[in-house]
Design a protein around this motif. Sequence first.
Motif, mmCIF file in Angstrom:
data_model
loop_
_atom_site.group_PDB
_atom_site.id
_atom_site.type_symbol
_atom_site.label_atom_id
_atom_site.label_comp_id
_atom_site.label_asym_id
_atom_site.label_seq_id
_atom_site.Cartn_x
_atom_site.Cartn_y
_atom_site.Cartn_z
ATOM 1 N N ALA A 118 0.682 -1.107 0.072
ATOM 2 C CA ALA A 118 0.015 0.204 -0.108
ATOM 3 C C ALA A 118 1.063 0.918 -0.295
ATOM 4 C CB ALA A 118 -0.906 0.131 0.946
ATOM 5 N N GLN A 119 2.253 1.526 0.608
ATOM 6 C CA GLN A 119 2.754 2.478 0.674
ATOM 7 C C GLN A 119 3.085 3.267 -0.643
ATOM 8 O OE1 GLN A 119 5.452 0.738 3.943
ATOM 9 N NE2 GLN A 119 5.446 2.406 4.377
ATOM 10 N N SER A 120 3.621 1.886 -1.822
ATOM 11 C CA SER A 120 3.509 2.160 -2.929
ATOM 12 C C SER A 120 2.700 2.975 -3.797
ATOM 13 C CB SER A 120 4.678 1.249 -3.398
ATOM 14 O OG SER A 120 3.201 0.305 -4.456
ATOM 15 N N LEU A 121 1.715 3.181 -3.190
ATOM 16 C CA LEU A 121 0.281 3.967 -3.732
ATOM 17 C C LEU A 121 0.642 5.175 -3.932
ATOM 18 C CD1 LEU A 121 -2.282 0.531 -3.302
ATOM 19 C CD2 LEU A 121 -0.771 1.444 -5.600
ATOM 20 N N ALA A 122 -0.443 5.811 -4.629
ATOM 21 C CA ALA A 122 -0.647 7.593 -3.846
ATOM 22 C C ALA A 122 -2.310 7.186 -3.728
ATOM 23 C CB ALA A 122 -1.400 8.102 -5.426
ATOM 24 N N THR A 123 -3.493 5.919 -3.476
ATOM 25 C CA THR A 123 -4.364 6.152 -2.956
ATOM 26 C C THR A 123 -4.913 4.655 -3.425
ATOM 27 O OG1 THR A 123 -5.452 6.924 -4.994
ATOM 28 C CG2 THR A 123 -5.238 8.348 -3.473
ATOM 29 N N LEU A 124 -5.117 4.242 -2.467
ATOM 30 C CA LEU A 124 -6.300 2.822 -1.974
ATOM 31 C C LEU A 124 -7.553 3.227 -2.100
ATOM 32 C CD1 LEU A 124 -6.415 2.103 0.496
ATOM 33 C CD2 LEU A 124 -4.527 1.661 0.656
ATOM 34 N N HIS A 125 -8.339 1.528 -1.807
ATOM 35 C CA HIS A 125 -9.672 1.674 -2.166
ATOM 36 C C HIS A 125 -9.814 0.301 -1.307
ATOM 37 C CE1 HIS A 125 -11.118 3.921 -5.676
ATOM 38 N NE2 HIS A 125 -9.722 3.659 -5.881
ATOM 39 N N VAL A 126 -10.974 1.266 0.085
ATOM 40 C CA VAL A 126 -11.021 -0.295 0.798
ATOM 41 C C VAL A 126 -12.789 0.262 0.827
ATOM 42 C CG1 VAL A 126 -9.141 0.105 2.464
ATOM 43 C CG2 VAL A 126 -10.988 1.273 3.092
ATOM 44 N N SER A 127 -13.434 -1.067 1.386
ATOM 45 C CA SER A 127 -14.338 -0.607 1.674
ATOM 46 C C SER A 127 -14.917 -0.029 2.901
ATOM 47 C CB SER A 127 -14.892 -2.156 2.461
ATOM 48 O OG SER A 127 -16.605 -1.939 3.092
ATOM 49 N N GLY A 128 -16.148 0.925 2.278
ATOM 50 C CA GLY A 128 -17.064 2.142 2.989
ATOM 51 C C GLY A 128 -17.669 1.540 3.993
ATOM 52 N N GLY A 129 -18.127 0.680 4.183
ATOM 53 C CA GLY A 129 -19.062 0.437 5.109
ATOM 54 C C GLY A 129 -19.521 -0.256 4.212
ATOM 55 N N ARG A 130 -19.644 -0.650 2.915
ATOM 56 C CA ARG A 130 -21.387 -1.900 2.613
ATOM 57 C C ARG A 130 -21.314 -1.778 1.803
ATOM 58 N NH1 ARG A 130 -23.537 0.939 -1.203
ATOM 59 N NH2 ARG A 130 -23.986 3.310 -1.107
#
Length: 155
Positions: A118-130
């Motif tokens: 993850a540290q090499s990414l500008a952004t990552l996507h994770v669940s927003g809660g649903r």
Amino acid sequence: MTPAINLAKKLKLDYQIHEYEHDPSAESYGLEAADKLGLPAEQVFKTLVVETDAKKLVVAVLPVIDTLNFKKMAKALGCKKVQMANPKVVERSSGYVLGGVSPLAQKKRLPTVIHDSAQSLATLHVSGGRRGLEIELPPQQLANSLNAKFADIID
């Protein structure tokens, strides 16, 4: 909105929300998110909850295309062994349904380890809660807001 989105807003994180129509027959929630949002799978991370040999719950955040390595996770935590937590325990502890478990704003704040890719990414996507809701944010902001550490936790 979900507790995860509300927390991102409250902490003034640099985030974006991405929604898609969730297919209940999808075999992998994370791969479905990557596919429907047109993202590289290495940028979409899943949230898993494991239980240590001391019966403590811990969160692992890793790319959806990868598999959690239990030995590496245990090493990162300084314990002997981890295993997947019981799904009902995960839902009760996090306040989220499986497939929608966000690392952000869980009912009980748990120690968290994020895969070091993850540290090499500008952004990552994770669940927003649903299911069908992803939150995109810089990895360091995610780590800071969770007091998480980065480690190699995949096969």
